[in-house]
Write a protein that holds these residues in place. Structure first.
Motif, PDB file in Angstrom:
ATOM      1  N   ARG A 191     -33.806  63.376 -14.667  1.00 38.66           N
ATOM      2  CA  ARG A 191     -34.340  64.630 -14.107  1.00 38.66           C
ATOM      3  C   ARG A 191     -35.508  65.151 -14.944  1.00 38.66           C
ATOM      4  O   ARG A 191     -36.370  65.863 -14.456  1.00 38.66           O
ATOM      5  CB  ARG A 191     -33.228  65.690 -14.081  1.00 38.66           C
ATOM      6  N   HIS A 192     -35.532  64.798 -16.234  1.00 40.02           N
ATOM      7  CA  HIS A 192     -36.588  65.296 -17.126  1.00 40.02           C
ATOM      8  C   HIS A 192     -37.823  64.388 -17.130  1.00 40.02           C
ATOM      9  O   HIS A 192     -38.852  64.766 -17.685  1.00 40.02           O
ATOM     10  CB  HIS A 192     -36.050  65.410 -18.560  1.00 40.02           C
ATOM     11  N   LEU A 193     -37.718  63.204 -16.536  1.00 43.38           N
ATOM     12  CA  LEU A 193     -38.809  62.225 -16.640  1.00 43.38           C
ATOM     13  C   LEU A 193     -40.108  62.656 -15.940  1.00 43.38           C
ATOM     14  O   LEU A 193     -41.193  62.466 -16.504  1.00 43.38           O
ATOM     15  CB  LEU A 193     -38.326  60.858 -16.112  1.00 43.38           C
ATOM     16  N   PRO A 194     -40.054  63.243 -14.721  1.00 40.32           N
ATOM     17  CA  PRO A 194     -41.303  63.559 -14.020  1.00 40.32           C
ATOM     18  C   PRO A 194     -42.224  64.481 -14.811  1.00 40.32           C
ATOM     19  O   PRO A 194     -43.442  64.416 -14.671  1.00 40.32           O
ATOM     20  CB  PRO A 194     -40.835  64.240 -12.729  1.00 40.32           C
ATOM     21  N   ARG A 195     -41.651  65.331 -15.644  1.00 42.77           N
ATOM     22  CA  ARG A 195     -42.500  66.248 -16.420  1.00 42.77           C
ATOM     23  C   ARG A 195     -43.378  65.454 -17.397  1.00 42.77           C
ATOM     24  O   ARG A 195     -44.506  65.830 -17.689  1.00 42.77           O
ATOM     25  CB  ARG A 195     -41.588  67.219 -17.198  1.00 42.77           C
ATOM     26  N   VAL A 196     -42.860  64.333 -17.890  1.00 42.15           N
ATOM     27  CA  VAL A 196     -43.614  63.531 -18.857  1.00 42.15           C
ATOM     28  C   VAL A 196     -44.419  62.443 -18.142  1.00 42.15           C
ATOM     29  O   VAL A 196     -45.612  62.265 -18.405  1.00 42.15           O
ATOM     30  CB  VAL A 196     -42.653  62.887 -19.895  1.00 42.15           C
ATOM     31  N   PHE A 197     -43.775  61.721 -17.255  1.00 40.47           N
ATOM     32  CA  PHE A 197     -44.447  60.619 -16.561  1.00 40.47           C
ATOM     33  C   PHE A 197     -44.259  60.752 -15.042  1.00 40.47           C
ATOM     34  O   PHE A 197     -43.439  60.043 -14.442  1.00 40.47           O
ATOM     35  CB  PHE A 197     -43.870  59.264 -17.006  1.00 40.47           C
ATOM     36  N   ALA A 248     -59.197  64.570 -26.474  1.00 39.12           N
ATOM     37  CA  ALA A 248     -60.023  63.523 -25.853  1.00 39.12           C
ATOM     38  C   ALA A 248     -59.378  62.136 -25.973  1.00 39.12           C
ATOM     39  O   ALA A 248     -59.647  61.251 -25.161  1.00 39.12           O
ATOM     40  CB  ALA A 248     -61.409  63.506 -26.505  1.00 39.12           C
ATOM     41  N   ASP A 249     -58.529  61.960 -26.993  1.00 40.19           N
ATOM     42  CA  ASP A 249     -57.985  60.618 -27.257  1.00 40.19           C
ATOM     43  C   ASP A 249     -56.509  60.446 -26.934  1.00 40.19           C
ATOM     44  O   ASP A 249     -55.987  59.335 -27.028  1.00 40.19           O
ATOM     45  CB  ASP A 249     -58.193  60.265 -28.741  1.00 40.19           C
ATOM     46  N   ILE A 250     -55.847  61.540 -26.567  1.00 41.01           N
ATOM     47  CA  ILE A 250     -54.394  61.427 -26.395  1.00 41.01           C
ATOM     48  C   ILE A 250     -54.045  60.480 -25.233  1.00 41.01           C
ATOM     49  O   ILE A 250     -53.015  59.802 -25.252  1.00 41.01           O
ATOM     50  CB  ILE A 250     -53.723  62.823 -26.227  1.00 41.01           C
ATOM     51  N   GLY A 251     -54.925  60.409 -24.257  1.00 41.62           N
ATOM     52  CA  GLY A 251     -54.674  59.513 -23.118  1.00 41.62           C
ATOM     53  C   GLY A 251     -54.616  58.041 -23.527  1.00 41.62           C
ATOM     54  O   GLY A 251     -53.976  57.226 -22.844  1.00 41.62           O
ATOM     55  N   ASP A 252     -55.248  57.693 -24.650  1.00 42.38           N
ATOM     56  CA  ASP A 252     -55.166  56.310 -25.126  1.00 42.38           C
ATOM     57  C   ASP A 252     -53.822  56.022 -25.788  1.00 42.38           C
ATOM     58  O   ASP A 252     -53.486  54.873 -26.075  1.00 42.38           O
ATOM     59  CB  ASP A 252     -56.252  56.031 -26.186  1.00 42.38           C
ATOM     60  N   GLU A 253     -53.097  57.104 -26.106  1.00 41.45           N
ATOM     61  CA  GLU A 253     -51.819  56.947 -26.804  1.00 41.45           C
ATOM     62  C   GLU A 253     -50.635  57.002 -25.847  1.00 41.45           C
ATOM     63  O   GLU A 253     -49.701  56.228 -25.965  1.00 41.45           O
ATOM     64  CB  GLU A 253     -51.658  58.072 -27.849  1.00 41.45           C
ATOM     65  N   VAL A 254     -50.695  57.986 -24.940  1.00 38.40           N
ATOM     66  CA  VAL A 254     -49.584  58.157 -24.005  1.00 38.40           C
ATOM     67  C   VAL A 254     -50.129  58.733 -22.694  1.00 38.40           C
ATOM     68  O   VAL A 254     -50.856  59.725 -22.708  1.00 38.40           O
ATOM     69  CB  VAL A 254     -48.441  59.010 -24.635  1.00 38.40           C
ATOM     70  N   TYR A 299     -49.223  66.285 -22.613  1.00 40.70           N
ATOM     71  CA  TYR A 299     -49.601  66.376 -24.020  1.00 40.70           C
ATOM     72  C   TYR A 299     -51.073  66.709 -24.257  1.00 40.70           C
ATOM     73  O   TYR A 299     -51.955  66.208 -23.587  1.00 40.70           O
ATOM     74  CB  TYR A 299     -49.192  65.086 -24.740  1.00 40.70           C
ATOM     75  N   ARG A 300     -51.294  67.565 -25.282  1.00 39.25           N
ATOM     76  CA  ARG A 300     -52.628  68.057 -25.627  1.00 39.25           C
ATOM     77  C   ARG A 300     -53.242  67.278 -26.783  1.00 39.25           C
ATOM     78  O   ARG A 300     -54.403  67.467 -27.126  1.00 39.25           O
ATOM     79  CB  ARG A 300     -52.545  69.537 -26.065  1.00 39.25           C
ATOM     80  N   GLY A 301     -52.444  66.466 -27.426  1.00 35.92           N
ATOM     81  CA  GLY A 301     -52.884  65.717 -28.605  1.00 35.92           C
ATOM     82  C   GLY A 301     -51.644  65.285 -29.352  1.00 35.92           C
ATOM     83  O   GLY A 301     -50.562  65.204 -28.756  1.00 35.92           O
ATOM     84  N   GLY A 302     -51.787  65.016 -30.657  1.00 32.06           N
ATOM     85  CA  GLY A 302     -50.583  64.625 -31.386  1.00 32.06           C
ATOM     86  C   GLY A 302     -50.875  64.318 -32.840  1.00 32.06           C
ATOM     87  O   GLY A 302     -52.023  64.378 -33.299  1.00 32.06           O
ATOM     88  N   LEU A 303     -49.810  64.012 -33.549  1.00 28.66           N
ATOM     89  CA  LEU A 303     -49.928  63.598 -34.947  1.00 28.66           C
ATOM     90  C   LEU A 303     -49.402  62.169 -35.025  1.00 28.66           C
ATOM     91  O   LEU A 303     -48.227  61.907 -34.727  1.00 28.66           O
ATOM     92  CB  LEU A 303     -49.099  64.514 -35.850  1.00 28.66           C
ATOM     93  N   LEU A 304     -50.285  61.267 -35.407  1.00 22.11           N
ATOM     94  CA  LEU A 304     -49.912  59.855 -35.453  1.00 22.11           C
ATOM     95  C   LEU A 304     -49.570  59.455 -36.875  1.00 22.11           C
ATOM     96  O   LEU A 304     -50.345  59.689 -37.805  1.00 22.11           O
ATOM     97  CB  LEU A 304     -51.086  58.999 -34.941  1.00 22.11           C
ATOM     98  N   ASP A 305     -48.416  58.837 -37.050  1.00 16.69           N
ATOM     99  CA  ASP A 305     -48.036  58.245 -38.336  1.00 16.69           C
ATOM    100  C   ASP A 305     -48.116  56.729 -38.160  1.00 16.69           C
ATOM    101  O   ASP A 305     -47.274  56.125 -37.490  1.00 16.69           O
ATOM    102  CB  ASP A 305     -46.611  58.671 -38.713  1.00 16.69           C
ATOM    103  N   GLU A 306     -49.142  56.150 -38.769  1.00 20.04           N
ATOM    104  CA  GLU A 306     -49.370  54.700 -38.617  1.00 20.04           C
ATOM    105  C   GLU A 306     -48.209  53.876 -39.176  1.00 20.04           C
ATOM    106  O   GLU A 306     -48.050  52.729 -38.831  1.00 20.04           O
ATOM    107  CB  GLU A 306     -50.651  54.272 -39.351  1.00 20.04           C
ATOM    108  N   ARG A 307     -47.427  54.478 -40.096  1.00 17.39           N
ATOM    109  CA  ARG A 307     -46.325  53.721 -40.697  1.00 17.39           C
ATOM    110  C   ARG A 307     -45.013  53.892 -39.927  1.00 17.39           C
ATOM    111  O   ARG A 307     -43.996  53.341 -40.320  1.00 17.39           O
ATOM    112  CB  ARG A 307     -46.109  54.144 -42.158  1.00 17.39           C
ATOM    113  N   GLY A 308     -45.025  54.679 -38.861  1.00 14.22           N
ATOM    114  CA  GLY A 308     -43.820  54.799 -38.034  1.00 14.22           C
ATOM    115  C   GLY A 308     -43.537  53.470 -37.347  1.00 14.22           C
ATOM    116  O   GLY A 308     -44.409  52.597 -37.259  1.00 14.22           O
TER     117      GLY A 308
END
Ligand SMILES: Cc1cc2nc3c(=O)[nH]c(=O)nc-3n(C[C@H](O)[C@H](O)[C@H](O)COP(=O)(O)OP(=O)(O)OC[C@H]3O[C@@H](n4cnc5c(N)ncnc54)[C@H](O)[C@@H]3O)c2cc1C
Length: 443
Positions: free
Chosen positions: A337-343, A178-184, A189-198
């Motif tokens: 060539r790989h960009l359309p799959r992500v964006f 539900a929130d991954i769209g706010d990140e990327v 992507y189905r979700g993710g693991l966020l490291d706030e210190r990255g």
């Protein structure tokens, strides 16, 4: 003098830098002014010789000089010529094995100690940037591992738990569907693991800033001075370059994927794998919509995509590692060539730069630290070397000064050599990698 090795063959055969010219990269185009350093001419001496002017070598030189040693760095190309001046700029805490894998392999205490050193490495970089005013677009805005499969969210939840409960690192949390769209803003992507210190930064400007700080601390920097042979004996080390000879009590080998023929034993511990990045044209307002919180992002595919925004609002994007020893003729086109799959929304956006570099990978994906006679070395960060290289440099300097704490811990996890010797390791590795890349495609 005892052991002897020679890089002369690989220097002449590959144009020294593994067949990749100094790229017309976004980083080179936006590099802070940094005049050329002299090449070594004639005879010189030092307490500590450092071979390699990337972040590992420069951090070792900086810390050793501040501890009172007379230090000289011999760089074959220009400062920052290797991976340190070309990478994705993503600062990722930890090692290339997950916290759970570290615990299973080494037990809780040792896993925690190893992980804590990488947290210290991240802080070390932030401190160096602040202390020396290094202008490198440092963004303390978090790192996201983006999940391609629903199943990734299961291990990510376990990982966040291990990080908080075992590693004492409560900065990671799972981002759900539900929130991954706010990140990327990607359909992949189905979700993710966020490291706030990255975090992320301009790696070439960071490396040049570190070089300037080392020089201020008294380090002598030589460019265009590839070490052709290195001898080690009871009295110390002796390095021969095209036009000079440098003798020292100890040496640090910090050549990473570009070690080539200089040291056959170290070369057998790593596999150089090419990775490529494209920088789009500046995207203006559209940039923020892609990664609204300015995270550095890498996904969970084996042949992964990694990307982030630059300070001038370009997308710096990588996709499609290659396991063959030749490089694409047009790097930007091959990456895009790989960009359309992500964006897919970036259809029609132009790439203005494309470049590549060599990543050194080990059999265990854990770095290789060690000492042999008067030689200290650290390499093989397996794609997570931005933090590890600066940390390794500090630990190498400490070891050369006689303090072995963190250095020894890493030396204890040294990976074995690649099977098959230098002739068979590449074909065997390529087969393995292609199998995993195929699994990516089959889902
Ligand atoms: C395209 C790419 C993207 C990456 N992205 C990331 C990322 O986003 N995050 C992350 O954590 N890691 C990333 N990495 C990995 C990271 O960049 C490296 O692990 C790290 O920079 C290694 O630093 P180093 O100083 O050990 O080696 P390098 O920076 O490669 O420096 C080695 C130096 O040694 C010199 N040298 C070699 N042989 C000799 C010799 N005989 N005599 C004199 N000099 C010699 C070379 O010219 C070179 O300058 C990436 C790597 C690449 C290539």
């Amino acid at each position: 003098m005892g052991a002897r090795s020679s890089a002369a063959e690989s220097v002449s055969a590959s144009g020294f830098n593994a067949g990749l010219d100094m790229p017309r990269s976004y980083y080179a185009a936006t590099a802070a002014p940094f005049g050329e350093r002299p090449c070594l001419f004639g005879a010189a001496s030092a307490d500590l010789l450092v071979v390699g002017g990337g972040a590992t070598g420069l951090s070792a030189a900086y810390h050793a000089a501040r501890a009172g040693l007379k230090v000289a760095v011999l760089e074959g190309g220009r400062i920052g010529w290797g991976a340190s001046g070309r990478n994705g700029g993503q600062m990722i805490t930890g090692l290339r094995q997950s916290p759970g894998q570290l615990v299973a392999r080494f037990g809780r205490d040792m896993a925690r100690d190893l992980f804590a050193l990488t947290v210290e490495g991240r802080q070390l970089m932030a401190d160096l940037i602040a202390r020396h005013g290094i202008a490198c677009d440092f963004k303390d805005s978090g790192h996201l591992t983006a999940a391609v499969r629903d199943a990734d969210l299961v291990w990510m939840a376990e990982e966040a738990e291990t990080l908080a409960g075992v590693m004492d690192y409560p900065h990671c949390r799972v981002i759900g569907p539900a929130d991954i769209g706010d990140e990327v803003a990607s359909p992949l992507y189905r979700g993710g693991l966020l490291d706030e210190r990255g975090a992320h930064l301009h790696p070439l400007n960071y490396t040049l800033g570190l070089a300037a700080a080392a020089q201020q601390a008294g380090v002598r920097l030589y460019e265009g001075s590839p070490v052709l042979s290195l001898e080690d004996g009871p009295g110390g080390v002796r390095a021969v370059t095209g036009q000079g000879v440098l003798t020292a009590r100890h040496a640090v080998l910090a050549c990473d994927a570009l070690i080539n023929g200089l040291d056959a034993d170290l070369a057998a511990r790593i596999m150089p794998v090419a990775s490529y990045i494209a920088a789009t044209e500046p995207l203006g307002e559209r940039a923020q919509a892609l990664i609204p919180k300015d995270r550095a992002v890498a996904d969970t595919l084996f042949s992964l995509h990694y990307f982030r925004l630059s300070a001038d609002r370009r997308l710096l994007f990588s996709g499609g590692e290659r396991y063959f020893p030749h490089h694409p003729r047009h790097i930007a086109r091959a990456v895009m060539r790989h960009l359309p799959r992500v964006f897919p929304q970036l259809a029609g956006v132009r790439a203005e730069y494309g470049w590549g570099g060599m990543v050194s990978v080990t059999t265990t994906r854990l770095p290789h630290f060690g000492r042999r006679g008067n030689l200290f070395f650290a390499h093989g960060y397996s794609g997570e070397g931005v933090i590890l290289s600066t940390l390794a440099g500090k630990l190498l300097a400490e070891a050369a000064c006689g303090t072995i704490g963190g250095f020894d811990l890493f030396a204890r996890i040294a990976p074995p050599k690649f099977p098959g010797g230098t002739r068979l390791r590449m074909p065997l590795y390529v087969l393995g990698m292609l199998w995993f890349a195929l699994k990516d495609r089959l889902g």
